[in-house]
Write a protein that holds these residues in place. Sequence first.
Motif, PDB file in Angstrom:
ATOM      1  N   LEU A 250       7.485  -4.101  18.419  1.00  0.00           N
ATOM      2  CA  LEU A 250       6.262  -4.267  17.623  1.00  0.00           C
ATOM      3  C   LEU A 250       6.361  -5.489  16.718  1.00  0.00           C
ATOM      4  O   LEU A 250       5.387  -6.204  16.513  1.00  0.00           O
ATOM      5  N   LEU A 251       7.556  -5.721  16.176  1.00  0.00           N
ATOM      6  CA  LEU A 251       7.706  -6.862  15.273  1.00  0.00           C
ATOM      7  C   LEU A 251       7.687  -8.183  16.034  1.00  0.00           C
ATOM      8  O   LEU A 251       7.578  -9.244  15.429  1.00  0.00           O
ATOM      9  N   GLY A 252       7.833  -8.115  17.362  1.00  0.00           N
ATOM     10  CA  GLY A 252       7.687  -9.336  18.151  1.00  0.00           C
ATOM     11  C   GLY A 252       6.245  -9.804  18.174  1.00  0.00           C
ATOM     12  O   GLY A 252       5.964 -10.996  18.250  1.00  0.00           O
ATOM     13  N   GLN A 253       5.307  -8.856  18.089  1.00  0.00           N
ATOM     14  CA  GLN A 253       3.884  -9.217  18.063  1.00  0.00           C
ATOM     15  C   GLN A 253       3.586  -9.941  16.759  1.00  0.00           C
ATOM     16  O   GLN A 253       4.069  -9.556  15.705  1.00  0.00           O
ATOM     17  N   LYS A 254       2.752 -10.962  16.862  1.00  0.00           N
ATOM     18  CA  LYS A 254       2.460 -11.711  15.641  1.00  0.00           C
ATOM     19  C   LYS A 254       1.397 -11.018  14.805  1.00  0.00           C
ATOM     20  O   LYS A 254       1.358 -11.140  13.602  1.00  0.00           O
TER      21      LYS A 254
ATOM     22  N   GLN B  98      10.019  -0.249  17.511  1.00  0.00           N
ATOM     23  CA  GLN B  98       9.689  -1.013  16.303  1.00  0.00           C
ATOM     24  C   GLN B  98      10.116  -2.474  16.444  1.00  0.00           C
ATOM     25  O   GLN B  98       9.406  -3.382  16.001  1.00  0.00           O
TER      26      GLN B  98
END
Lengths: 308, 231
Positions: B97-101, B94
């Motif tokens: 995933l939050l690194g993806q914009k 997770q």
Amino acid sequence: MLNSLSYGLLLFMLSSGLTLIFSMMGVLNFAHASFYMLGAYFAYQTSTYLGFWPALIVAPAAVAFLGALTERYGLRTVHKFGHVAELLFTFGLAYIIEEFVHLLWGRAPVEYRIPPILDFSAFSIYTTQYPAYRVFMMLVSVAMLAALYLALTRTRIGLIIQASLTHPDMVEALGHNVPRVFMTVFAGGAALAGLAGVIGGNAFVTEPGMAASVGTIVFVVVVFGGMGSLAGAFVASLIIGAVQTFSVAFDYSLASILTGMGVQLDPESAWYELWKVTIAQAAPVLPYVLMVLMLIVRPKGLMGTREG
Amino acid sequence: MLEVKDLHAYYGKSHILHGVHLSVRQGEIVSLLGRNGVGRSTTIKAIMGQVQSSGSVQFKGEELMGKKAYMVARKGLGYVPENRDIFPSLTVRQNLLLGQKGRKESGRWSMEDMFNIFPRLRERAEAPAGVMSGGEQQMLTLCRTLMGDPDLVMIDEPTEGLAPKIVDQVANLFDEISKRGISILLVEQKLTIALRISQRVYVMGHGQIVFEGSPDDLRANEAVRKEWLEV
Ligand SMILES: Nc1ncnc2c1ncn2[C@@H]1O[C@H](COP(=O)(O)OP(=O)(O)O)[C@@H](O)[C@H]1O
Ligand SMILES: [Mg+2]
């Protein structure tokens, strides 16, 4: 039992929003219960035109919209002046909403009624009747809270919200629009409060004093459960809900309990008047007594993580 | 690619940066060195738009000064903070995933790449990030920022407190990042990996740049090292 549970869940609908907003912004929103009141009044107004069922959607949506405006144009502007200014802002807002309600709907309770289709007794156990509306309240609360839980743990925006609760700067540095996340959470919390108002306003009374009376109880719940802890708010809501529901039906005083145990009290003794107060009479203060005891025994609350 | 001119930064009334100039070119690894408290982290935060500042920060020809941090990040600037700001209650996956914009993987890096470079992250993918060791958390912070596909990453003291073996792994990742055409602005206190991998170095003292040159220039310049770096 059912009354206590449905009331406890209602309290949680209010305290969960308050808790999320508090963990995120570090501000206790004094106007939170005013959103509850607005939910009830909006539902009353909508139901006079369209009936109860549309009100169930329209009123929370309207309150969410007001919540979004409050965050975007109120709190966000006041934010740079610090937490005290933010606190005073929400305080002022609560008064403005109350006056607004006086102006529009008057000071007396309004006729916001349970829809006839739900106004019957669902079942009875021994001699106690269980109104169908209480069952409905519970279903709505449980469905709403389950949806909230899934949204927070299973969706991308939910994960962003969770991360923003503790690390807003880092989340923003990863390219997420954190100010908009704040607004969403504020609007979501307001919507939950509004929905609680829709289903609570007709179960209890819809009047200008309802924000203040529910507000203090929700405040107790949040402190008792531990500021910023959702799990704590959940347990505390159920406990305070139970305490408030059961104590009013508890027609015993300490004196009668002691007498029952064979202790004779001298009517002339200094504390006799106090011993004679029944638990039902003391019911309104019990939540506050619990809160004060909790603060003495465990200042961070049941499941709180923050100190002080 | 990144051009910082006359950058001033403030925490409330205290004036921390006094006109910092620096630049990073496409594909370059540049180190910003200096003792503790000279303002290296503040420089990066000011570039990201997270402290009150004035001056000029141009990135790919565009002025960033005054933009919000999330806008700066979306322009392609990545930031890896020194305090390893992982999201401890979320899982490793997770966090990544939050690194993806956006919702989809679209850039130079996939989750699979990260797992291949640091197999440890694959093993711990479903564990809460907070239970990992300091070194693992450092890798996660780096990988999380890469998932956002930055064109330039600013990395604040990545080797602080890491075991030598992990420091080597981190240095290898920097090579990998650089090979994919991404620029790096590396903040360090120790010279070890900085001199080895950088093309240029800056030395900072009291909120200003006091030296600029190649790693060899710095090796040769004992006076600067004595006055501004060694403890
Ligand atoms: N949040 C803050 N508030 C006030 N002063 C700060 C803050 N962060 C850093 N400083 C001060 O700014 C100066 C530079 O700090 P920093 O940029 O963190 O240095 P470095 O990263 O080079 O060790 C130090 O004197 C530090 O005390
Ligand atoms: Mg630093």
